[in-house]
Design a protein around this motif. Structure first.
Motif: not given
Length: 345
Positions: A58-67, A190-201
């Motif tokens: 599973v490809v994951v990004g280094a994102r922290d939901s609390f951050l 692309g899954y983690a990329d979409y999450q990054d883009q959604r966080d940015l939006e």
């Protein structure tokens, strides 16, 4: 059969290594990209008689939901403060300092001085003309400052409309990313990329207004206003607003401005954060107060000048002269010669 299994395991291992290599290259290439987080592979292994072999990941990004949550909230406050600060800085430059030669305070001082000179030699045409010129400058200064205040309110009105249009566009983009995440496997880079883009939006949305948000069990982002009204569930709920084109000192909310609505409900008073909340504060509160102060100054100035004119007082005040007539009774008839002229101002 054993050979086939061994070949499959070897192939899976090579594919996993290739994916890791691609992710490393992607991390380097996008290191400076806004909103990008480092991607890694959480590989899943099976144990065989020859050891542990990767079979999937599973490809994951280094994102922290609390951050992300803390950053989203801070961006709302930061955008509000920045918008107010920028507007007041500009207004301060228009207002000018108290030490300039072409400021409201200098014109008031000049008015006092010219009236004082006129009182000493009222027959001098130059002194009369100077009083008129200074009075005209003072009146123009009051009008210009009032105009600047209304221009600032108009600028806030235009920014409110622009921010609302931006909010609706952001909701569309987040909805599109929700759909992409729903149809993309977690093993896809692309899954983690979409999450990054959604966080940015989401962060862009927080700059415009204060929001609440939640993630469903299938990782769909749902967004609400700070008061709990839906902005994005399965479909976006758009904010509606019709801006006004003309603003006067008497134009105030709610009579002078249309409501900001969501699903037919007026939410204007509920918007207190981000760019929208800041511009509402500037338009309906701060600059309305500034206009009231200016009106009070103009009214007081008018009253004082009219009082001086009506009493015929000079600047500085004239010496008091008193006198009396002796032997007058109620039946004494008035006699006199000459003319008298009475005027009211």
């Amino acid at each position: 059969m054993a050979l086939t299994s061994a070949l499959n395991m070897t192939l899976n291992g090579m594919m996993t290594t290739e994916l890791r290599t691609n992710l490393t290259s992607q991390n380097i290439a996008n290191a400076d990209k806004e909103g990008y987080t480092r991607k890694s592979l959480n590989a899943q292994y099976i144990t065989t008689n020859v050891g542990s072999v990767p079979v999937s990941g599973v490809v994951v990004g280094a994102r922290d939901s609390f951050l992300v949550a803390a950053l989203t909230k801070d961006l709302t406050t930061y955008s509000y403060d920045l918008t107010v600060t920028n507007s007041l800085d500009y207004y301060n430059t228009q207002l000018g300092s108290t030490e300039g030669s072409y400021t409201l305070s200098s014109y008031i001082d000049d008015m006092y001085s010219t009236l004082k000179f006129l009182a000493t030699s009222p027959e001098t045409a130059a002194n009369k003309s100077e009083v008129v010129n200074v009075a005209s400058n003072l009146a123009n200064s009051l009008r210009d400052l009032s105009s600047d205040i209304q221009k600032q309110r108009m600028a806030a009105e235009q920014q409110i409309n622009s921010s609302i249009n931006n909010v609706n566009s952001i909701l569309d983009r987040i909805q599109s990313l929700n759909q992409k995440l729903a149809t993309t496997g977690t093993d896809d880079a692309g899954y983690a990329d979409y999450q990054d883009q959604r966080d940015l939006e989401l962060q862009s949305l927080a700059k415009e207004m204060d929001v609440q948000y939640f993630y469903t069990s299938d990782n769909m982002l749902q967004i609400y206003t700070n008061s709990g009204q839906s902005l994005l569930l399965s479909q976006p709920h758009y904010i509606s607003y019709t801006p006004t084109n003309v603003i006067h000192s008497t134009t105030v909310y709610p009579a002078g401005f249309g409501p900001i609505t969501l699903d037919g409900v007026d939410i204007t008073s509920q918007l207190s954060g981000g760019n929208i909340g800041a511009n509402l504060y500037l338009r309906d509160d701060y600059y309305v107060g500034e206009q009231e102060k200016l009106d009070e100054l103009a009214s007081t100035l008018q009253t004082q000048v009219n009082t001086l004119l009506n009493t015929g007082a000079s600047i500085p005040g004239r010496s008091l002269m008193e006198g009396s007539l002796q032997g007058l009774t109620a039946g004494t008839a008035f006699t006199g010669t000459g003319t008298i002229r009475v005027a009211t101002t």
